[in-house]
Design an enzyme around this catalytic site. Sequence first.
Site, PDB file in Angstrom:
ATOM      1  N   ILE A 114       0.856  -1.178   0.000  1.00 59.95           N
ATOM      2  CA  ILE A 114       0.000   0.000   0.000  1.00 59.95           C
ATOM      3  C   ILE A 114       0.894   1.231   0.000  1.00 59.95           C
ATOM      4  O   ILE A 114       1.820   1.332   0.808  1.00 59.95           O
ATOM      5  CB  ILE A 114      -0.939   0.005   1.221  1.00 59.95           C
ATOM      6  N   CYS A 115       0.650   2.129  -0.933  1.00 58.05           N
ATOM      7  CA  CYS A 115       1.388   3.386  -1.042  1.00 58.05           C
ATOM      8  C   CYS A 115       2.887   3.102  -1.220  1.00 58.05           C
ATOM      9  O   CYS A 115       3.272   2.358  -2.101  1.00 58.05           O
ATOM     10  CB  CYS A 115       1.094   4.264   0.164  1.00 58.05           C
ATOM     11  N   THR A 116       3.731   3.645  -0.361  1.00 62.16           N
ATOM     12  CA  THR A 116       5.181   3.477  -0.522  1.00 62.16           C
ATOM     13  C   THR A 116       5.695   2.140   0.002  1.00 62.16           C
ATOM     14  O   THR A 116       6.916   1.929   0.047  1.00 62.16           O
ATOM     15  CB  THR A 116       5.931   4.621   0.181  1.00 62.16           C
ATOM     16  N   ALA A 167      -1.238   2.712  -5.120  1.00 63.68           N
ATOM     17  CA  ALA A 167      -0.806   4.096  -4.931  1.00 63.68           C
ATOM     18  C   ALA A 167      -1.111   4.513  -3.492  1.00 63.68           C
ATOM     19  O   ALA A 167      -0.796   3.780  -2.561  1.00 63.68           O
ATOM     20  CB  ALA A 167      -1.494   4.990  -5.956  1.00 63.68           C
TER      21      ALA A 167
END
Length: 340
Positions: A114-116, A167
């Site tokens: 999730i995300c980074t 993202a």
Amino acid sequence: MSGETLRPHRVAVLALDGVTPFDLGIAERVFPAATDPMGRSLYEVATCSLGARPVATSTGYDIRPTHGTERLAWADTLVIPTPTGSSALTDGTLPPALLRQLTRAAPDTRLVTICTGSFVLAAAGLLDGRPATTHWAYTQRFGALFPRVQLLPDVLYVDDGDILTSAGGAAGLDLCLHIVRKDHGSAVANRASRSCVVPPWREGGQAQFVEAPVPETSGATTGPTRQWILDHLGEPLALPDLAQHGRMSVRTFTRRFRDETGVSPAQWILQQRIARARQLLETTCLPIEQVATEAGFGSGTTLRQRLRAALGVTPGAYRRTFRHRPAEPRARPECRPAGS
């Protein structure tokens, strides 16, 4: 998941230093909401950390996960949420202890970020030569640190089979619901989304809405017209008629629609028609031509073109992939779709 698997699918969530609490809670919220017709959970979720030690979050407080990294070998799916304190984000490296622990995951474990969180997998070399995404604000840094990764910077999430990346945090919700849909079909995913009070589906290839403006507050909104569209997807939907329904000029309606949804009316209608077609393919035995008509595509040929462009598969192939899930073996009768 195998049709012979009787136990819940095991999901381990790995909390790393600097984890964002919202992103950390996504898997714990979405997966337990996925249940079979008897109300039994289809997933078991466990949050863990290195050595089961406390983890500093990005918002000024610590958390103490119940489990240690023994859960990595236990898991069928490993989720890595946003680790803002990880060296993977600064110089593309991982502490040796974390790198060793990542190898404890079973070879067939599904990896989800999730995300980074994608920086962690990239730093471990697990994304080399593979497509992936991350938050739009970090794509330039990601590309510089990990040039061997096929970075897709403008999408909500990437499903590359056994590795899935998303993202920002909201895209993590979309990705987890996509996984539920992939594992168990739309009926289960829709129930889970209703439980979480979030939209049931956004296509992974949809663009990240970077700096999308918040619409001005006014008495006029396109919301009622969007609901009307959903109730009439099988009918012709001309822009002037939609603007008239919303009691606006075409120009005002188009501008306000984009402000409120992030896309044009035509793009939004196409997304909803694809979603309707997917639902019908997953949950009914309707012939392809009838699915096309009810979803508003007019013909099976147009449906095939649109579905292949959006998902890379034909309606028949999509139906074979997403029907007959183990969670609902009696809810979905045997289908022999025509014209696939």
